[in-house]
Design a protein around this motif. Structure first.
Motif, mmCIF file in Angstrom:
data_model
loop_
_atom_site.group_PDB
_atom_site.id
_atom_site.type_symbol
_atom_site.label_atom_id
_atom_site.label_comp_id
_atom_site.label_asym_id
_atom_site.label_seq_id
_atom_site.Cartn_x
_atom_site.Cartn_y
_atom_site.Cartn_z
ATOM 1 N N THR A 7 53.707 62.968 20.797
ATOM 2 C CA THR A 7 53.802 61.656 21.435
ATOM 3 C C THR A 7 55.235 61.150 21.429
ATOM 4 N N ALA A 8 55.959 61.442 20.358
ATOM 5 C CA ALA A 8 57.356 61.020 20.227
ATOM 6 C C ALA A 8 58.321 61.981 20.913
ATOM 7 N N ARG A 9 57.779 63.053 21.527
ATOM 8 C CA ARG A 9 58.589 64.067 22.210
ATOM 9 C C ARG A 9 59.653 64.659 21.287
ATOM 10 N N MET A 10 59.258 64.933 20.048
ATOM 11 C CA MET A 10 60.175 65.512 19.069
ATOM 12 C C MET A 10 60.406 66.987 19.345
ATOM 13 N N THR A 11 61.561 67.465 18.914
ATOM 14 C CA THR A 11 61.821 68.901 18.916
ATOM 15 C C THR A 11 61.328 69.490 17.604
ATOM 16 N N VAL A 12 61.153 70.803 17.594
ATOM 17 C CA VAL A 12 60.730 71.445 16.351
ATOM 18 C C VAL A 12 61.827 71.337 15.291
ATOM 19 N N GLU A 13 63.071 71.286 15.730
ATOM 20 C CA GLU A 13 64.179 71.089 14.780
ATOM 21 C C GLU A 13 64.048 69.735 14.106
ATOM 22 N N GLU A 14 63.770 68.699 14.872
ATOM 23 C CA GLU A 14 63.593 67.362 14.302
ATOM 24 C C GLU A 14 62.396 67.315 13.370
ATOM 25 N N MET A 15 61.357 68.058 13.681
ATOM 26 C CA MET A 15 60.161 68.058 12.834
ATOM 27 C C MET A 15 60.450 68.595 11.444
ATOM 28 N N THR A 16 61.383 69.528 11.319
ATOM 29 C CA THR A 16 61.648 70.139 10.008
ATOM 30 C C THR A 16 62.133 69.113 8.992
ATOM 31 N N ALA A 17 62.652 67.972 9.463
ATOM 32 C CA ALA A 17 63.165 66.947 8.554
ATOM 33 C C ALA A 17 62.161 65.837 8.292
ATOM 34 N N LEU A 18 60.930 65.956 8.798
ATOM 35 C CA LEU A 18 59.937 64.914 8.582
ATOM 36 C C LEU A 18 59.671 64.726 7.090
ATOM 37 N N ASP A 19 59.599 63.478 6.672
ATOM 38 C CA ASP A 19 59.397 63.136 5.262
ATOM 39 C C ASP A 19 57.898 63.018 4.994
ATOM 40 N N LEU A 20 57.236 64.151 4.826
ATOM 41 C CA LEU A 20 55.799 64.180 4.593
ATOM 42 C C LEU A 20 55.497 64.083 3.102
ATOM 43 N N GLY A 21 54.305 63.580 2.810
ATOM 44 C CA GLY A 21 53.907 63.462 1.410
ATOM 45 C C GLY A 21 53.707 64.826 0.762
ATOM 46 N N TYR A 22 54.130 64.931 -0.502
ATOM 47 C CA TYR A 22 53.943 66.199 -1.227
ATOM 48 C C TYR A 22 53.483 65.942 -2.653
ATOM 49 N N ALA A 23 52.465 66.668 -3.045
ATOM 50 C CA ALA A 23 52.068 66.863 -4.432
ATOM 51 C C ALA A 23 51.202 68.113 -4.421
ATOM 52 N N PRO A 24 51.229 68.923 -5.480
ATOM 53 C CA PRO A 24 50.504 70.204 -5.476
ATOM 54 C C PRO A 24 49.033 70.112 -5.068
ATOM 55 N N PRO A 25 48.293 69.025 -5.399
ATOM 56 C CA PRO A 25 46.887 68.992 -4.964
ATOM 57 C C PRO A 25 46.709 68.810 -3.453
ATOM 58 N N PHE A 26 47.790 68.431 -2.741
ATOM 59 C CA PHE A 26 47.666 68.104 -1.321
ATOM 60 C C PHE A 26 48.398 69.056 -0.391
ATOM 61 N N SER A 27 49.437 69.713 -0.887
ATOM 62 C CA SER A 27 50.261 70.503 0.014
ATOM 63 C C SER A 27 51.203 71.398 -0.781
ATOM 64 N N PRO A 28 51.607 72.538 -0.209
ATOM 65 C CA PRO A 28 52.761 73.247 -0.767
ATOM 66 C C PRO A 28 54.000 72.374 -0.590
ATOM 67 N N VAL A 29 55.075 72.721 -1.242
ATOM 68 C CA VAL A 29 56.288 71.910 -1.138
ATOM 69 C C VAL A 29 56.789 71.866 0.302
ATOM 70 N N TRP A 30 56.586 72.935 1.048
ATOM 71 C CA TRP A 30 56.796 72.934 2.493
ATOM 72 C C TRP A 30 55.420 72.939 3.151
ATOM 73 N N ASP A 31 55.075 71.813 3.784
ATOM 74 C CA ASP A 31 53.777 71.742 4.439
ATOM 75 C C ASP A 31 53.676 72.839 5.511
ATOM 76 N N PRO A 32 52.465 73.403 5.705
ATOM 77 C CA PRO A 32 52.316 74.475 6.702
ATOM 78 C C PRO A 32 52.826 74.114 8.090
ATOM 79 N N VAL A 33 52.656 72.867 8.522
ATOM 80 C CA VAL A 33 53.157 72.476 9.838
ATOM 81 C C VAL A 33 54.679 72.544 9.876
ATOM 82 N N LEU A 34 55.331 72.176 8.772
ATOM 83 C CA LEU A 34 56.792 72.232 8.726
ATOM 84 C C LEU A 34 57.291 73.668 8.618
#
Length: 461
Positions: free
Chosen positions: A421-448
């Protein structure tokens, strides 16, 4: 025309998500003295969740009433004249009136309108094949359909079920029947189940469904639904084989219910849905709006009109229409094509464009596929998931994401939906500040992880 006191009349055709959302929103903005609201619904229920029917059939939702958001009586209590079991049979655009038939008494009458909302929904695709209308063959679109299927399942001695079609409804009904203790075969015309995915991702769904004990038959064109001496369906036949069945579910998809609109000369698109502007007003009409499963919408990624029959969109359409019909202003800009589903513990998600969609839109693109886990690998319950990402060549603009995995996989697609929706590039996505904790995600989320790989491929390309 106008009602007493100088008010106007809003007529709504269709009493489910889009229609009653529009009626309710218009009522919030205008009182009964300013706006009379008359709504017609040909079925027995209003404002129900069709998306919940497979889970009611499967037993996760214990009773039908849980799927009804607001009853006819509740709508009437808000000064909406809701007429159930009444089918609109004609729209007279020039005369600004609709003709409706009471399905119980057979009587017909005309109702004038100042403003009209068309929310006629969709109809299930029913193949023109021998046996398609036989007892034991069911479509699943309304609560009446769900009840009829449950009655059949309760009264069927045999435990063999065949689902025709492997889209959202097909795979969800396969799960419901497995939960009911049936032996399930899914007969699919496509190369792989879930044609909303690319075939390589659909193959993952295929393997998982077979692992659940579901027999998958792909590349199979149904030719007949043979019946027994009692007239009931007994099998599903293709050109190559016959699959015994005590019950058959048709999950081939739906088409926009636009026969009324077509007869009235209103504009339809390439997919058969009504065409509207950003305010959901039917193109070329000042006082007619349309929304829900009977309209086509703009895909914000491809820039092309698309048919996407989902309850999420229908409710948003209704809010926009009700605001505009009630004298306010609102718009619906379009969709990116986000959808999620599941079959037992397998989660399936997609947003944006598939490879064939991108080619049809004339886009050059790169694809990457990665495998990761839903949580940190060392944390209990970490489940595998596969993420496929499409990015536009040269620019790196995100074009689409598909995810297949276990618990925690599907809702990750929302990250991609926002990025699209924001017309982001995949490069811009790599810097997204997503939530992280071991019960919820690897340190690098799969989408990133997928975005990093896609960005690297775009750069090297």
């Amino acid at each position: 025309m106008s009602i007493g006191g100088g008010g106007q009349r809003l007529v709504v055709i269709g009493g489910d998500a889009a229609g009653m959302s529009a009626a309710s929103q218009a009522r919030r903005l205008r009182g009964p003295g300013e706006l009379e609201i008359v709504a017609f619904e040909r079925g027995h229920f209003t404002s129900f969740s069709a998306c919940g029917i497979p889970y009611w059939v499967g037993g996760q939702v214990p009773e039908r009433e849980r799927l009804i958001a607001r009853t006819a009586e509740e709508h009437r209590a808000r000064d909406i004249d809701l007429r159930m079991r009444t089918e609109v049979t004609e729209i007279d655009v020039a005369g600004q009136r609709v003709r409706a038939r009471d399905l119980d008494s057979g009587t017909e009458s005309w109702t004038s309108y100042d403003k009209l909302v068309i929310a006629t929904g969709a109809r299930p695709v029913r193949p023109d094949l021998p046996g398609a209308d036989a007892p034991g063959v069911h479509g699943v679109q309304t609560l009446d359909d769900g009840q009829a299927l449950l009655d059949t399942l309760a009264g069927t001695r045999g435990r063999r079920a065949v689902v025709v079609g492997a889209g959202y409804i097909g795979v969800e009904m396969a799960e419901a029947l497995i939960r009911r203790g049936f032996e399930v075969t899914v007969v699919n015309r496509g190369r792989e189940p879930m044609s909303t995915l690319d075939p390589d991702m659909g193959r993952l769904v295929h393997r998982a469904m077979e692992g659940l004990g579901i027999t998958m038959v792909n590349d199979a064109e149904v030719t007949e639904l043979p019946t027994g001496e009692d007239g009931r369906v007994r099998a599903v036949a293709t050109r190559d084989a016959e699959y015994p069945a005590d019950v058959v579910i048709l999950g081939i998809g739906v088409r926009p219910e636009t026969a009324l609109a077509r007869a009235a000369g209103l504009p339809l698109g390439a997919h058969g849905g009504l065409l509207t502007d950003l305010a959901m007003r039917v193109r070329g009409q000042e006082d007619i709006w349309a929304g829900g499963d009977c309209v086509e919408v703009l895909n914000l990624v491809s820039g092309q009109e698309q048919y996407v029959p989902l309850g999420t969109h229908a409710n948003k359409h209704g809010q926009v229409i009700g605001t505009n019909a009630g004298g306010g202003y609102a718009t619906f800009p379009g969709v990116v094509g986000t959808a999620v589903s599941k079959v037992c513990d397998l989660e399936i998600a997609r947003t944006g464009l598939r490879e064939k969609d991108a080619r049809r839109a004339g886009l050059r693109f790169e694809t990457v596929t990665i495998e990761s886990t839903s949580r940190a690998g060392y944390y209990p319950g970490a489940a595998p998931m596969t993420v496929k990402m499409l990015a536009e060549a040269r620019t790196g603009r995100l074009l689409g994401v598909q995810i297949v995995g276990r618990e925690g996989a599907a809702k990750r697609v929302d990250i991609a939906a926002v990025a699209l929706t924001a017309r982001m590039t995949v490069e811009e996505m790599t810097a997204l500040d997503l939530g992280y904790a071991p019960p919820f995600s690897p340190v690098w989320d799969p989408v990133l992880v997928a975005a990093r790989k896609a960005a690297s491929k775009v750069r090297s390309g």
